[in-house]
Design a protein around this motif. Structure first.
Motif, PDB file in Angstrom:
ATOM      1  N   ILE A   1      46.753 -93.315  -6.446  1.00  0.00           N
ATOM      2  CA  ILE A   1      45.835 -92.176  -6.377  1.00  0.00           C
ATOM      3  C   ILE A   1      46.359 -91.039  -7.247  1.00  0.00           C
ATOM      4  O   ILE A   1      47.566 -90.816  -7.334  1.00  0.00           O
ATOM      5  N   PHE A   2      45.431 -90.334  -7.878  1.00  0.00           N
ATOM      6  CA  PHE A   2      45.774 -89.105  -8.589  1.00  0.00           C
ATOM      7  C   PHE A   2      44.917 -87.990  -8.016  1.00  0.00           C
ATOM      8  O   PHE A   2      43.709 -88.154  -7.856  1.00  0.00           O
ATOM      9  N   MET A   3      45.538 -86.862  -7.711  1.00  0.00           N
ATOM     10  CA  MET A   3      44.814 -85.727  -7.149  1.00  0.00           C
ATOM     11  C   MET A   3      44.346 -84.808  -8.277  1.00  0.00           C
ATOM     12  O   MET A   3      45.159 -84.278  -9.040  1.00  0.00           O
ATOM     13  N   THR A   4      43.044 -84.655  -8.381  1.00  0.00           N
ATOM     14  CA  THR A   4      42.454 -83.752  -9.364  1.00  0.00           C
ATOM     15  C   THR A   4      41.984 -82.490  -8.662  1.00  0.00           C
ATOM     16  O   THR A   4      42.056 -82.367  -7.426  1.00  0.00           O
ATOM     17  N   ALA A   5      41.443 -81.569  -9.424  1.00  0.00           N
ATOM     18  CA  ALA A   5      40.906 -80.341  -8.836  1.00  0.00           C
ATOM     19  C   ALA A   5      39.701 -80.639  -7.951  1.00  0.00           C
ATOM     20  O   ALA A   5      39.329 -79.816  -7.099  1.00  0.00           O
ATOM     21  N   ASP A   6      39.098 -81.813  -8.116  1.00  0.00           N
ATOM     22  CA  ASP A   6      37.938 -82.204  -7.306  1.00  0.00           C
ATOM     23  C   ASP A   6      38.302 -83.125  -6.156  1.00  0.00           C
ATOM     24  O   ASP A   6      37.424 -83.558  -5.401  1.00  0.00           O
ATOM     25  N   GLY A   7      39.579 -83.465  -6.036  1.00  0.00           N
ATOM     26  CA  GLY A   7      40.001 -84.341  -4.958  1.00  0.00           C
ATOM     27  C   GLY A   7      40.672 -85.603  -5.459  1.00  0.00           C
ATOM     28  O   GLY A   7      41.108 -85.681  -6.615  1.00  0.00           O
ATOM     29  N   ALA A   8      40.721 -86.616  -4.594  1.00  0.00           N
ATOM     30  CA  ALA A   8      41.455 -87.845  -4.906  1.00  0.00           C
ATOM     31  C   ALA A   8      40.671 -88.748  -5.844  1.00  0.00           C
ATOM     32  O   ALA A   8      39.463 -88.922  -5.705  1.00  0.00           O
ATOM     33  N   LYS A   9      41.383 -89.330  -6.808  1.00  0.00           N
ATOM     34  CA  LYS A   9      40.812 -90.305  -7.725  1.00  0.00           C
ATOM     35  C   LYS A   9      41.641 -91.576  -7.633  1.00  0.00           C
ATOM     36  O   LYS A   9      42.844 -91.573  -7.919  1.00  0.00           O
TER      37      LYS A   9
ATOM     38  N   ALA B   1      41.257 -95.169   5.373  1.00  0.00           N
ATOM     39  CA  ALA B   1      41.578 -93.975   6.165  1.00  0.00           C
ATOM     40  C   ALA B   1      42.649 -93.139   5.473  1.00  0.00           C
ATOM     41  O   ALA B   1      42.561 -91.907   5.433  1.00  0.00           O
ATOM     42  N   GLY B   2      43.667 -93.813   4.934  1.00  0.00           N
ATOM     43  CA  GLY B   2      44.721 -93.095   4.222  1.00  0.00           C
ATOM     44  C   GLY B   2      44.187 -92.382   2.996  1.00  0.00           C
ATOM     45  O   GLY B   2      44.506 -91.212   2.735  1.00  0.00           O
ATOM     46  N   GLN B   3      43.355 -93.095   2.228  1.00  0.00           N
ATOM     47  CA  GLN B   3      42.769 -92.470   1.051  1.00  0.00           C
ATOM     48  C   GLN B   3      41.861 -91.311   1.450  1.00  0.00           C
ATOM     49  O   GLN B   3      41.829 -90.273   0.786  1.00  0.00           O
TER      50      GLN B   3
ATOM     51  N   VAL C   1      43.348 -85.207   0.946  1.00  0.00           N
ATOM     52  CA  VAL C   1      42.456 -84.103   0.599  1.00  0.00           C
ATOM     53  C   VAL C   1      43.289 -82.891   0.188  1.00  0.00           C
ATOM     54  O   VAL C   1      44.392 -82.656   0.705  1.00  0.00           O
ATOM     55  N   LEU C   2      42.771 -82.129  -0.738  1.00  0.00           N
ATOM     56  CA  LEU C   2      43.469 -80.939  -1.210  1.00  0.00           C
ATOM     57  C   LEU C   2      43.694 -79.973  -0.041  1.00  0.00           C
ATOM     58  O   LEU C   2      42.786 -79.722   0.754  1.00  0.00           O
ATOM     59  N   GLY C   3      44.920 -79.476   0.047  1.00  0.00           N
ATOM     60  CA  GLY C   3      45.275 -78.563   1.123  1.00  0.00           C
ATOM     61  C   GLY C   3      45.847 -79.247   2.339  1.00  0.00           C
ATOM     62  O   GLY C   3      46.412 -78.589   3.225  1.00  0.00           O
ATOM     63  N   GLY C   4      45.706 -80.575   2.410  1.00  0.00           N
ATOM     64  CA  GLY C   4      46.304 -81.317   3.511  1.00  0.00           C
ATOM     65  C   GLY C   4      47.787 -81.546   3.283  1.00  0.00           C
ATOM     66  O   GLY C   4      48.391 -80.982   2.366  1.00  0.00           O
ATOM     67  N   ARG C   5      48.376 -82.357   4.112  1.00  0.00           N
ATOM     68  CA  ARG C   5      49.801 -82.688   4.004  1.00  0.00           C
ATOM     69  C   ARG C   5      49.961 -84.166   3.689  1.00  0.00           C
ATOM     70  O   ARG C   5      49.139 -84.993   4.100  1.00  0.00           O
ATOM     71  N   MET C   6      51.042 -84.482   3.005  1.00  0.00           N
ATOM     72  CA  MET C   6      51.288 -85.880   2.677  1.00  0.00           C
ATOM     73  C   MET C   6      51.426 -86.732   3.935  1.00  0.00           C
ATOM     74  O   MET C   6      50.988 -87.883   3.967  1.00  0.00           O
ATOM     75  N   GLU C   7      52.003 -86.171   4.980  1.00  0.00           N
ATOM     76  CA  GLU C   7      52.153 -86.953   6.206  1.00  0.00           C
ATOM     77  C   GLU C   7      50.801 -87.266   6.845  1.00  0.00           C
ATOM     78  O   GLU C   7      50.686 -88.223   7.617  1.00  0.00           O
ATOM     79  N   ASP C   8      49.765 -86.497   6.509  1.00  0.00           N
ATOM     80  CA  ASP C   8      48.432 -86.790   7.036  1.00  0.00           C
ATOM     81  C   ASP C   8      47.945 -88.156   6.559  1.00  0.00           C
ATOM     82  O   ASP C   8      47.225 -88.862   7.274  1.00  0.00           O
TER      83      ASP C   8
ATOM     84  N   ASP D   1      56.863 -85.740   5.931  1.00  0.00           N
ATOM     85  CA  ASP D   1      56.722 -85.137   4.606  1.00  0.00           C
ATOM     86  C   ASP D   1      55.548 -84.157   4.652  1.00  0.00           C
ATOM     87  O   ASP D   1      54.385 -84.542   4.643  1.00  0.00           O
ATOM     88  N   LYS D   2      55.891 -82.882   4.714  1.00  0.00           N
ATOM     89  CA  LYS D   2      54.884 -81.836   4.868  1.00  0.00           C
ATOM     90  C   LYS D   2      54.466 -81.217   3.540  1.00  0.00           C
ATOM     91  O   LYS D   2      53.891 -80.128   3.507  1.00  0.00           O
ATOM     92  N   SER D   3      54.743 -81.916   2.435  1.00  0.00           N
ATOM     93  CA  SER D   3      54.308 -81.442   1.125  1.00  0.00           C
ATOM     94  C   SER D   3      52.793 -81.256   1.130  1.00  0.00           C
ATOM     95  O   SER D   3      52.049 -82.110   1.605  1.00  0.00           O
ATOM     96  N   VAL D   4      52.359 -80.126   0.590  1.00  0.00           N
ATOM     97  CA  VAL D   4      50.926 -79.860   0.511  1.00  0.00           C
ATOM     98  C   VAL D   4      50.318 -80.712  -0.602  1.00  0.00           C
ATOM     99  O   VAL D   4      50.888 -80.849  -1.690  1.00  0.00           O
ATOM    100  N   ILE D   5      49.167 -81.299  -0.322  1.00  0.00           N
ATOM    101  CA  ILE D   5      48.475 -82.122  -1.319  1.00  0.00           C
ATOM    102  C   ILE D   5      47.759 -81.195  -2.287  1.00  0.00           C
ATOM    103  O   ILE D   5      46.857 -80.448  -1.902  1.00  0.00           O
ATOM    104  N   GLU D   6      48.170 -81.249  -3.553  1.00  0.00           N
ATOM    105  CA  GLU D   6      47.673 -80.334  -4.571  1.00  0.00           C
ATOM    106  C   GLU D   6      47.273 -81.114  -5.816  1.00  0.00           C
ATOM    107  O   GLU D   6      47.703 -82.253  -6.012  1.00  0.00           O
ATOM    108  N   PRO D   7      46.461 -80.515  -6.685  1.00  0.00           N
ATOM    109  CA  PRO D   7      46.142 -81.177  -7.948  1.00  0.00           C
ATOM    110  C   PRO D   7      47.403 -81.502  -8.736  1.00  0.00           C
ATOM    111  O   PRO D   7      48.355 -80.711  -8.763  1.00  0.00           O
TER     112      PRO D   7
END
Length: 268
Positions: free
Chosen positions: A246-254, A163-165, A169-176, A216-222
């Motif tokens: 996890i690493f965030m790419t332009a296509d999402g989480a890896k 669920a955490g992984q 998603v890009l554009g979400g928040r870290m607290e999500d 932590d409301k940091s936006v999840i970004e590449p």
């Protein structure tokens, strides 16, 4: 002057006394935003670090039930040797047997690995300056109520990890990420036994910004790299933590670790 968070007081205090008119700050105030975004080369190094650490754990776990009767320290030493042989520097491992695994930051080494009990392994190191951080929890075989309870709780933690992984998603928040993992555990009735944040940033240091934590409301970004590591800790019984990087790419989480999450049962 910016300093690292791990600088010992024995160095910092004399510096403060010698430079009384100088303001000392944690270097994350200066470099934090630069540190949080990793380029493709940095991703590649972290991915290699994770791969090598995964192979080290696989090598150690080949002994299977042969670890029964051995100490936590013996397991940690063997795992660190395997990491070092694969080019990992600053290798380290927290190994928690049985009820010791119910203490999230247990650091002992004398506990005995036993049958009908769990073994929590939290380990990693650096490859060419970049970190790997992973946790897996095993259970040494037995057909009884203890094992059945462990299996049920393990399924909850694994669902929380997924669920955490999934919330990364890009554009979400870290607290999500934290909220998603925590919700699974709370709805299963174990909310009070998940006693730490869901994840932390990682890169040159094992713990960086941002955090997968409430508030932590940091936006999840590449370019962001962080751990997802939910856990349930039942005092006097056992603890379970499953952690991936996890690493965030332009296509999402890896997900950078590929050690199987369902291979938790060790039989003989």
């Amino acid at each position: 002057i910016g300093i690292g968070a791990s600088m010992p007081a024995g160095f910092l205090v004399p510096l403060q006394e010698a430079f009384a008119r100088t303001r000392f700050v944690l270097h994350r105030e200066i470099l934090g935003r630069m540190r949080r975004y990793k380029n493709e080369q940095e991703q590649s190094l972290m991915e290699e670090a994770c791969s090598r650490c995964t192979e080290a754990l696989k090598a150690v776990m080949k002994a299977g039930s042969g670890w029964i009767g051995k100490t936590e320290g013996a397991f940690a030493d063997a795992l660190c040797r395997e990491m070092e042989q694969r080019g990992i520097s600053e290798a380290g491992a927290l190994v928690c047997a049985g009820a010791h695994a119910a203490v999230p930051h247990y650091t002992g080494k004398d506990g005995i690995i036993s049958a009908d009990a769990c073994l929590l392994v939290d380990f990693g190191g650096k490859y060419r300056g970049y970190c790997s951080d992973m946790s897996r929890t095993f259970y040494f075989c037995g057909e009884n109520d203890k094992r059945r309870e462990f299996e049920a709780v393990y399924g909850i933690v694994l669902a929380a990890l997924e669920a955490g992984q999934g919330a990364a998603v890009l554009g979400g928040r870290m607290e999500d990420v934290d909220n998603a993992a925590r919700r699974v555990i709370a709805e299963a009735g174990y909310g009070e036994y998940f006693t730490h944040r869901t994840g932390h940033g990682i890169g040159i240091d094992t713990h960086e910004e941002p955090c997968a934590a409430s508030g932590d409301k940091s936006v999840i970004e590449p370019g962001l790299a962080f751990s997802v590591e939910p856990g349930i800790y039942l005092p006097g019984k056992f603890g379970i933590r499953i952690e991936d990087q996890i690493f965030m790419t332009a296509d999402g989480a890896k997900v950078l670790h590929d050690y199987p999450r369902n291979e938790w049962l060790v039989c003989w």
